[in-house]
Design an enzyme around this catalytic site. Structure first.
Site, short mmCIF file in Angstrom:
data_model
loop_
_atom_site.label_atom_id
_atom_site.label_comp_id
_atom_site.label_asym_id
_atom_site.label_seq_id
_atom_site.Cartn_x
_atom_site.Cartn_y
_atom_site.Cartn_z
N HIS A 155 -22.90 -26.07 31.82
CA HIS A 155 -21.48 -26.42 31.76
C HIS A 155 -21.16 -27.30 32.96
O HIS A 155 -21.19 -26.84 34.11
CB HIS A 155 -20.60 -25.17 31.74
CG HIS A 155 -20.61 -24.50 30.39
ND1 HIS A 155 -20.40 -23.15 30.22
CD2 HIS A 155 -20.79 -25.01 29.15
CE1 HIS A 155 -20.46 -22.87 28.91
NE2 HIS A 155 -20.70 -23.97 28.26
N ARG A 157 -18.69 -28.74 34.52
CA ARG A 157 -17.65 -28.60 35.55
C ARG A 157 -17.85 -27.40 36.45
O ARG A 157 -17.12 -27.22 37.42
CB ARG A 157 -16.30 -28.46 34.87
CG ARG A 157 -16.14 -27.19 34.06
CD ARG A 157 -14.93 -27.29 33.18
NE ARG A 157 -14.64 -26.08 32.43
CZ ARG A 157 -13.74 -26.05 31.46
NH1 ARG A 157 -13.08 -27.13 31.15
NH2 ARG A 157 -13.52 -24.93 30.83
N GLU A 158 -18.82 -26.57 36.14
CA GLU A 158 -18.99 -25.34 36.90
C GLU A 158 -19.84 -25.64 38.15
O GLU A 158 -21.00 -25.27 38.25
CB GLU A 158 -19.58 -24.26 35.99
CG GLU A 158 -18.61 -23.97 34.83
CD GLU A 158 -19.17 -23.09 33.72
OE1 GLU A 158 -20.31 -22.61 33.84
OE2 GLU A 158 -18.45 -22.89 32.71
N ARG A 164 -23.40 -23.17 23.33
CA ARG A 164 -23.17 -22.76 21.93
C ARG A 164 -24.23 -23.41 21.04
O ARG A 164 -24.15 -23.32 19.83
CB ARG A 164 -21.79 -23.21 21.44
CG ARG A 164 -20.61 -22.66 22.21
CD ARG A 164 -20.41 -21.17 22.00
NE ARG A 164 -19.23 -20.69 22.72
CZ ARG A 164 -19.21 -20.38 24.01
NH1 ARG A 164 -20.32 -20.46 24.72
NH2 ARG A 164 -18.10 -19.97 24.59
N HIS A 173 -23.22 -19.65 35.73
CA HIS A 173 -21.95 -20.22 35.28
C HIS A 173 -20.85 -19.84 36.27
O HIS A 173 -21.06 -19.08 37.19
CB HIS A 173 -21.59 -19.66 33.89
CG HIS A 173 -22.47 -20.15 32.79
ND1 HIS A 173 -22.05 -21.02 31.83
CD2 HIS A 173 -23.78 -19.90 32.51
CE1 HIS A 173 -23.04 -21.29 31.00
NE2 HIS A 173 -24.10 -20.62 31.38
N SER A 174 -19.64 -20.34 36.00
CA SER A 174 -18.47 -19.91 36.77
C SER A 174 -17.23 -20.11 35.89
O SER A 174 -17.28 -20.90 34.94
CB SER A 174 -18.34 -20.72 38.06
OG SER A 174 -17.99 -22.06 37.78
N TYR A 232 -14.45 -11.42 23.71
CA TYR A 232 -14.44 -12.67 22.96
C TYR A 232 -15.87 -12.94 22.51
O TYR A 232 -16.80 -12.84 23.32
CB TYR A 232 -13.92 -13.76 23.91
CG TYR A 232 -14.09 -15.18 23.48
CD1 TYR A 232 -13.13 -15.78 22.67
CD2 TYR A 232 -15.18 -15.94 23.89
CE1 TYR A 232 -13.27 -17.10 22.28
CE2 TYR A 232 -15.33 -17.25 23.51
CZ TYR A 232 -14.37 -17.83 22.70
OH TYR A 232 -14.51 -19.13 22.33
N GLU A 292 -21.47 -15.19 35.90
CA GLU A 292 -20.25 -15.94 36.19
C GLU A 292 -19.97 -15.74 37.68
O GLU A 292 -19.61 -14.64 38.11
CB GLU A 292 -19.07 -15.43 35.35
CG GLU A 292 -19.24 -15.60 33.85
CD GLU A 292 -18.96 -17.02 33.35
OE1 GLU A 292 -18.53 -17.87 34.16
OE2 GLU A 292 -19.18 -17.28 32.15
#
Ligand SMILES: *[C@@H]1O[C@H](CO)[C@@H](O)[C@H](O)[C@H]1NC(C)=O
Ligand SMILES: *[C@@H]1O[C@H](CO)[C@@H](O)[C@H](O)[C@H]1NC(C)=O
Ligand SMILES: *[C@@H]1O[C@H](CO)[C@@H](O)[C@H](O)[C@H]1NC(C)=O
Ligand SMILES: *[C@@H]1O[C@H](CO)[C@@H](O)[C@H](O)[C@H]1NC(C)=O
Ligand SMILES: [Zn+2]
Length: 428
Positions: A181, A183-184, A256, A308-309, A364, A386
């Protein structure tokens, strides 16, 4: 003179982030399972960009476009869901972040240090230069591998670190990646810090004697570059070959895109969505690189971690519906050991880590995530971490860069604890 310097800096810095002008960011805190469930639908209806998933009794952070803000807050109020504004103008907050990053850069240069991938939020070139440099300086232990180029032609690079050149097949392999990801930004430094701790500042030599390591700091170099040049909140890859509308809406959500119940839940079929799963499993060269590493060393990888974050969470399979895998006891045990080790070195400003099944913790469902895929093909211990980011005392969108080293060093303690326990559990 001073005016012109400021003016000149501002024309460079302040012209950025214009697409986020008048966007707002909100903290939201669900207080019940019902509210948590309601939030999922609200976030979708108001096209929220979720930077940190709200969980029970833990605030999340979301971005809302100007035209959706009134409806969004009205709906939260109707449902009795607590919220507060994090930033009333996202562009201004991002400009502040940039000033902190520039200041950290000046401070590092003033100390006569060369730029390192974990001493600030660094551009792709600095990270890649570090990988090449480490491979050149430690040829007996480190091998640089460049298996493929990204969609836009940037090398996807990782290091294999081993005292036995990966030839001793009795050694377990530990694989850590980051930056799927884009932007992390706090994720890649934790991976390059692990490299630093394995070969440059060795305080746990047994970790290199007992394990072979694969460290891939930036899975998605195209997206990562794009967050520096065009859009700070870009999350996906940058491919334009998935669908006719990929030309105007490039990119796939790499997390995903794996072949685990692909595109069944937690995805969006529109290429314009941030959770677009792609045209097929492994449509992206970036995820194929990770897949191929997992398969090449499948019988030896005991621990796979994807960084991740934000959120301060250690998550394990299965993400699609909260079912536990038959290895859930060990998954929880090793996850908790990592969290405890991190906590022992953490700061009170950071939230405490939550450890658990990804679906049950975030409420989720997701499909096509790398943590689930790796576990589904037989890696016994797989996690999404995270990292900490926004806590009560942080205003910007990137943790103040002066905290990067803290996050890296406490996370390293988690890797150490996780590796050691994985070794005890899985090495016969
Ligand atoms: C170790 O592996 C490398 C390639 O990965 C090979 O070139 C080398 O001959 C091997 N060495 C031994 C001692 O098996
Ligand atoms: C590693 O870094 C720490 C903290 O900077 C330092 O005190 C220590 O001497 C270093 N150790 C090695 C083996 O390089
Ligand atoms: C969870 O998903 C898996 C895979 O689709 C399925 O086999 C299982 O029955 C589901 N479990 C529940 C409780 O829904
Ligand atoms: C555990 O589940 C995996 C599939 O996820 C399967 O391959 C394996 O055989 C199972 N092990 C046991 C002991 O049931
Ligand atoms: Zn992520």
């Amino acid at each position: 003179m001073k005016f012109w310097t400021v003016f000149f800096l501002c024309t460079i810095v302040c012209a950025k982030h214009e697409q986020y002008m008048r966007w707002r960011s909100y903290y939201i805190s669900p207080n019940s399972q019902d509210q948590l469930r309601a939030i999922g639908a609200i976030l979708q209806d108001f096209e929220a960009d979720v930077l940190s998933r709200p969980i029970l009794k833990r605030e999340g952070l979301v971005l809302i476009k100007p035209e959706q803000q009134d409806g969004f807050t009205k709906m939260l109020e109707e449902k009795g869901i607590e919220y507060r504004i994090h930033s009333a103008d996202v562009k201004t907050a991002l400009d502040k972040d940039d000033i902190l990053i520039q200041a950290k850069k000046k401070e590092n240069l003033a100390r006569g240090k060369k730029e390192l991938p974990y001493d600030n939020y660094q551009e792709l070139e600095i990270i890649n230069t570090y990988l090449v440099d480490i491979a050149n300086r430690y040829p007996d232990k480190v091998t640089l591998v460049s298996p493929a180029n990204s969609f836009e032609g940037h090398p996807i690079q990782y290091l294999k670190i081993s005292t036995t050149n990966f030839n001793d097949t009795s050694k377990p392999v530990i694989f850590i990646d980051g930056g799927i990801h884009a932007r992390e930004w706090i994720a890649p430094p934790t991976v390059t810090w692990a490299i630093h701790k394995l070969v440059e500042n060795v305080t746990e030599p047994e970790l290199l004697d007992d394990f072979d390591w694969i460290l891939l700091p930036v899975v998605n170099p195209d997206g990562y570059k794009y967050t520096f040049t065009n859009a700070r909140f870009w999350r996906k890859t940058r491919s334009i070959n998935q669908d006719p509308s990929s030309i105007t809406c490039p990119g796939v959500d790499g997390n995903r895109n794996y072949d685990f119940l692909w595109n069944t839940v937690g995805t969006d079929n529109s290429p314009c969505a941030d959770t677009y799963a792609g045209s097929e499993p492994f449509s992206e060269v970036e995820t194929r690189v990770v897949r191929d590493i997992l398969h090449e060393h499948l019988n030896r990888i005991t621990l796979y971690i994807t960084m991740h974050s934000y959120g301060s969470m250690i998550l394990y399979p299965w993400g699609n519906n909260g079912t536990l895998s038959n290895n859930s006891v060990d998954l929880h045990r090793v996850g908790s050991a990592m969290a405890d080790a991190i906590h022992a070195k953490s700061l009170s400003e950071f939230p405490e880590y939550v450890v658990g099944n990804s679906f049950l913790v975030i409420g989720y469902a997701t499909a096509g995530a790398s943590e689930d895929y790796a576990h589904s093909i037989g890696v016994p211990l797989t996690y999404t971490i995270e990292l900490p980011g926004l806590g009560m005392s942080f205003e910007g969108f990137n943790l103040d860069p002066s905290y990067i080293e803290q996050v890296c060093s406490e996370t390293w303690e988690g890797f150490v604890a996780g590796a050691k326990l994985a070794g005890e559990l899985y090495v016969k």
